[in-house]
Design an enzyme around this catalytic site. Sequence first.
Site, PDB file in Angstrom:
ATOM      1  N   GLY A  29      46.056  26.552 -25.637  1.00  0.00           N
ATOM      2  CA  GLY A  29      44.884  26.191 -24.827  1.00  0.00           C
ATOM      3  C   GLY A  29      44.214  27.463 -24.355  1.00  0.00           C
ATOM      4  O   GLY A  29      44.145  28.451 -25.098  1.00  0.00           O
ATOM      5  N   LYS A  91      50.872  23.407 -19.996  1.00  0.00           N
ATOM      6  CA  LYS A  91      50.912  23.178 -18.540  1.00  0.00           C
ATOM      7  C   LYS A  91      52.359  22.834 -18.212  1.00  0.00           C
ATOM      8  O   LYS A  91      53.112  22.324 -19.031  1.00  0.00           O
ATOM      9  CB  LYS A  91      49.981  22.023 -18.193  1.00  0.00           C
ATOM     10  CG  LYS A  91      48.500  22.364 -18.307  1.00  0.00           C
ATOM     11  CD  LYS A  91      48.058  23.312 -17.244  1.00  0.00           C
ATOM     12  CE  LYS A  91      46.604  23.718 -17.191  1.00  0.00           C
ATOM     13  NZ  LYS A  91      45.604  23.020 -17.903  1.00  0.00           N
ATOM     14  N   LYS A 194      50.829  35.791  -6.384  1.00  0.00           N
ATOM     15  CA  LYS A 194      50.004  35.005  -7.321  1.00  0.00           C
ATOM     16  C   LYS A 194      49.966  33.556  -6.867  1.00  0.00           C
ATOM     17  O   LYS A 194      48.934  32.881  -6.976  1.00  0.00           O
ATOM     18  CB  LYS A 194      50.579  35.111  -8.735  1.00  0.00           C
ATOM     19  CG  LYS A 194      49.851  34.270  -9.789  1.00  0.00           C
ATOM     20  CD  LYS A 194      48.393  34.620  -9.925  1.00  0.00           C
ATOM     21  CE  LYS A 194      47.600  33.983 -11.026  1.00  0.00           C
ATOM     22  NZ  LYS A 194      47.850  32.705 -11.551  1.00  0.00           N
ATOM     23  N   ARG A 273      42.750  15.223 -16.840  1.00  0.00           N
ATOM     24  CA  ARG A 273      44.160  15.498 -17.149  1.00  0.00           C
ATOM     25  C   ARG A 273      44.954  15.587 -15.857  1.00  0.00           C
ATOM     26  O   ARG A 273      44.407  15.795 -14.767  1.00  0.00           O
ATOM     27  CB  ARG A 273      44.290  16.820 -17.923  1.00  0.00           C
ATOM     28  CG  ARG A 273      43.612  16.834 -19.279  1.00  0.00           C
ATOM     29  CD  ARG A 273      43.975  18.083 -20.070  1.00  0.00           C
ATOM     30  NE  ARG A 273      43.442  19.299 -19.464  1.00  0.00           N
ATOM     31  CZ  ARG A 273      42.358  19.947 -19.934  1.00  0.00           C
ATOM     32  NH1 ARG A 273      41.693  19.465 -20.956  1.00  0.00           N
ATOM     33  NH2 ARG A 273      41.934  21.068 -19.354  1.00  0.00           N
ATOM     34  N   GLU A 276      48.622  20.414 -11.964  1.00  0.00           N
ATOM     35  CA  GLU A 276      49.943  21.023 -11.729  1.00  0.00           C
ATOM     36  C   GLU A 276      50.257  21.092 -10.226  1.00  0.00           C
ATOM     37  O   GLU A 276      50.546  22.160  -9.672  1.00  0.00           O
ATOM     38  CB  GLU A 276      49.976  22.428 -12.329  1.00  0.00           C
ATOM     39  CG  GLU A 276      49.930  22.465 -13.829  1.00  0.00           C
ATOM     40  CD  GLU A 276      49.914  23.883 -14.374  1.00  0.00           C
ATOM     41  OE1 GLU A 276      49.104  24.695 -13.909  1.00  0.00           O
ATOM     42  OE2 GLU A 276      50.723  24.187 -15.268  1.00  0.00           O
TER      43      GLU A 276
HETATM   44  N1  NDP Z   1      43.276  28.558 -17.590  1.00  0.00           N
HETATM   45  C1  NDP Z   1      43.412  29.585 -16.756  1.00  0.00           C
HETATM   46  O1  NDP Z   1      42.425  30.276 -16.411  1.00  0.00           O
HETATM   47  C2  NDP Z   1      44.750  29.928 -16.185  1.00  0.00           C
HETATM   48  C3  NDP Z   1      45.880  29.169 -16.451  1.00  0.00           C
HETATM   49  N2  NDP Z   1      47.082  29.561 -15.911  1.00  0.00           N
HETATM   50  C4  NDP Z   1      48.310  28.797 -16.194  1.00  0.00           C
HETATM   51  O2  NDP Z   1      48.612  28.933 -17.573  1.00  0.00           O
HETATM   52  C5  NDP Z   1      49.294  27.759 -18.047  1.00  0.00           C
HETATM   53  C6  NDP Z   1      48.509  27.196 -19.223  1.00  0.00           C
HETATM   54  O3  NDP Z   1      47.264  26.804 -18.708  1.00  0.00           O
HETATM   55  P1  NDP Z   1      45.983  26.577 -19.644  1.00  0.00           P
HETATM   56  O4  NDP Z   1      46.008  27.521 -20.789  1.00  0.00           O
HETATM   57  O5  NDP Z   1      44.809  26.567 -18.748  1.00  0.00           O
HETATM   58  O6  NDP Z   1      46.266  25.108 -20.189  1.00  0.00           O
HETATM   59  P2  NDP Z   1      45.413  24.254 -21.257  1.00  0.00           P
HETATM   60  O7  NDP Z   1      45.394  22.867 -20.740  1.00  0.00           O
HETATM   61  O8  NDP Z   1      44.136  24.943 -21.567  1.00  0.00           O
HETATM   62  O9  NDP Z   1      46.312  24.346 -22.579  1.00  0.00           O
HETATM   63  C7  NDP Z   1      47.573  23.742 -22.630  1.00  0.00           C
HETATM   64  C8  NDP Z   1      47.856  23.518 -24.093  1.00  0.00           C
HETATM   65  O10 NDP Z   1      49.184  23.052 -24.257  1.00  0.00           O
HETATM   66  C9  NDP Z   1      49.175  22.133 -25.335  1.00  0.00           C
HETATM   67  N3  NDP Z   1      50.335  21.258 -25.307  1.00  0.00           N
HETATM   68  C10 NDP Z   1      50.742  20.463 -24.304  1.00  0.00           C
HETATM   69  N4  NDP Z   1      51.868  19.807 -24.645  1.00  0.00           N
HETATM   70  C11 NDP Z   1      52.159  20.201 -25.918  1.00  0.00           C
HETATM   71  C12 NDP Z   1      53.202  19.873 -26.848  1.00  0.00           C
HETATM   72  N5  NDP Z   1      54.153  19.017 -26.521  1.00  0.00           N
HETATM   73  N6  NDP Z   1      53.178  20.444 -28.076  1.00  0.00           N
HETATM   74  C13 NDP Z   1      52.195  21.318 -28.413  1.00  0.00           C
HETATM   75  N7  NDP Z   1      51.190  21.692 -27.565  1.00  0.00           N
HETATM   76  C14 NDP Z   1      51.187  21.121 -26.342  1.00  0.00           C
HETATM   77  C15 NDP Z   1      47.885  21.368 -25.158  1.00  0.00           C
HETATM   78  O11 NDP Z   1      47.555  20.772 -26.391  1.00  0.00           O
HETATM   79  P3  NDP Z   1      46.593  19.466 -26.497  1.00  0.00           P
HETATM   80  O12 NDP Z   1      45.239  20.060 -26.684  1.00  0.00           O
HETATM   81  O13 NDP Z   1      47.109  18.753 -27.678  1.00  0.00           O
HETATM   82  O14 NDP Z   1      46.725  18.722 -25.204  1.00  0.00           O
HETATM   83  C16 NDP Z   1      46.932  22.487 -24.747  1.00  0.00           C
HETATM   84  O15 NDP Z   1      46.301  23.054 -25.873  1.00  0.00           O
HETATM   85  C17 NDP Z   1      49.331  26.801 -16.856  1.00  0.00           C
HETATM   86  O16 NDP Z   1      50.566  26.900 -16.155  1.00  0.00           O
HETATM   87  C18 NDP Z   1      48.205  27.312 -15.952  1.00  0.00           C
HETATM   88  O17 NDP Z   1      48.421  27.006 -14.598  1.00  0.00           O
HETATM   89  C19 NDP Z   1      47.215  30.683 -15.122  1.00  0.00           C
HETATM   90  C20 NDP Z   1      46.117  31.452 -14.854  1.00  0.00           C
HETATM   91  C21 NDP Z   1      44.813  31.106 -15.316  1.00  0.00           C
HETATM   92  C1  KPL Z   2      42.149  31.674 -12.347  1.00  0.00           C
HETATM   93  C2  KPL Z   2      43.176  31.632 -11.301  1.00  0.00           C
HETATM   94  C3  KPL Z   2      43.579  33.034 -10.916  1.00  0.00           C
HETATM   95  C4  KPL Z   2      42.588  30.939 -10.115  1.00  0.00           C
HETATM   96  O1  KPL Z   2      43.565  30.400  -9.336  1.00  0.00           O
HETATM   97  C5  KPL Z   2      44.405  30.857 -11.798  1.00  0.00           C
HETATM   98  O2  KPL Z   2      45.517  31.340 -11.759  1.00  0.00           O
HETATM   99  C6  KPL Z   2      44.242  29.469 -12.323  1.00  0.00           C
HETATM  100  O3  KPL Z   2      43.100  29.059 -12.613  1.00  0.00           O
HETATM  101  O4  KPL Z   2      45.269  28.783 -12.420  1.00  0.00           O
END
Ligand code: NDP
Ligand code: KPL
Length: 324
Positions: A29, A91, A194, A273, A276
């Site tokens: 993602g 997630k 964080k 969706r 968390e």
């Molecule tokens: N986005 C951001 O700016 C930030 C995110 N984070 C943290 O990073 C982590 C990831 O977040 P983020 O990238 O935003 O999440 P997204 O929702 O963008 O991506 C999660 C991905 O995981 C995939 N997935 C879920 N279950 C499965 C499975 N069983 N098999 C294969 N793929 C799977 C989903 O696929 P599908 O498309 O099929 O659902 C999706 O592509 C989280 O903990 C978030 O809190 C931290 C800082 C910033």
């Molecule tokens: C982008 C940022 C830093 C904001 O809380 C983050 O960690 C999130 O989106 O989960």
Amino acid sequence: MTESTTAETSPRAAQLPERAQRVAVLGVGAVGALLAEAAHQAGHRVTLCVRRPLDSLTVERDGRRRRLCLPVTTSPDMVSAPVDWLLLATKAQDTPRALTWLRRLTGPSTTVVALQNGVDHHERIGPLLALGELLPALVYVSAERLTHGHVRHRWGRRVAVPAGEAGTALARLLAGTEVEVTCERDFTTAAWRKLLINLAANPLTALTLRRVGVLHRPDVRELARGILTEAVLVGQAEGARLEVGDVEQTLDFFTAMHPHSGTSMLQDRMAGRAVEHDLITGAVVRAADRHGIPVPLNRAVLALLRALDDGGSVGVQSTLTGVG
Ligand SMILES: NC(=O)C1=CN([C@@H]2O[C@H](COP(=O)(O)OP(=O)(O)OC[C@H]3O[C@@H](n4cnc5c(N)ncnc54)[C@H](OP(=O)(O)O)[C@@H]3O)[C@@H](O)[C@H]2O)C=CC1
Ligand SMILES: CC(C)(CO)C(=O)C(=O)O
């Protein structure tokens, strides 16, 4: 938008680093896409582990698009051998359901990098791993999954990990790429700092359906101050070297951020969706209960976030339109 898409495929042998590492990305993602791009950029053998077919991966940044054509695996049954690095970016609530992937992709020498928010990476993910070493990672980026395989990277490039052999190895793996890895000697404090950032913004943006600009409101800023003040006391009880000054520093972090920046929790809410909540506010309430510390504001916010689970899709636009 300049269409400067560069359709890149796996690196040719001549470009591979001395020892090209086998890297799997599970959770392709927003965060997973950025890490896949970086590992590819460094010349490693990257495989995208997805549950829906994916022809290519597009990362949009500063008005430019980069399209990557990387090997894709759509089922754990297709995994033939463990990898050197498993970059886990699902997630938190989806991680247990990815157990079969985790088991097929990990061997004794695999490092699993847990690119997820929160302070309990080991407690949550450790029991799922039969083999390999877990490396928790704090992600300081803002990225948004626009569609499957298309991500917009808004800001930030830092990933913080505990100092040590695995952390140093990750920094070496991604050296010279869009992702900067920093190694933290006091990871407990780093993780709680964080968490304070996530506590200030993620729940309040998800509940108000507004971007981080909502924190510029004096009343919302005051609410965030109260949430953070509770969390600092809890973090201190958990061994983090937090201070009262961390509250204002965290609020100032968002004052400096563009008001239209989002959070991952807001993106999940807008997309209908699950959010968390247990990873972020839930972690504070659980730790507070362990130490008998009153956290009325966090407890109230957690109740509201959990109530979102009953609401299903909120039926709002699937992409943010600069609300803030
Ligand atoms: N986005 C951001 O700016 C930030 C995110 N984070 C943290 O990073 C982590 C990831 O977040 P983020 O990238 O935003 O999440 P997204 O929702 O963008 O991506 C999660 C991905 O995981 C995939 N997935 C879920 N279950 C499965 C499975 N069983 N098999 C294969 N793929 C799977 C989903 O696929 P599908 O498309 O099929 O659902 C999706 O592509 C989280 O903990 C978030 O809190 C931290 C800082 C910033
Ligand atoms: C982008 C940022 C830093 C904001 O809380 C983050 O960690 C999130 O989106 O989960």
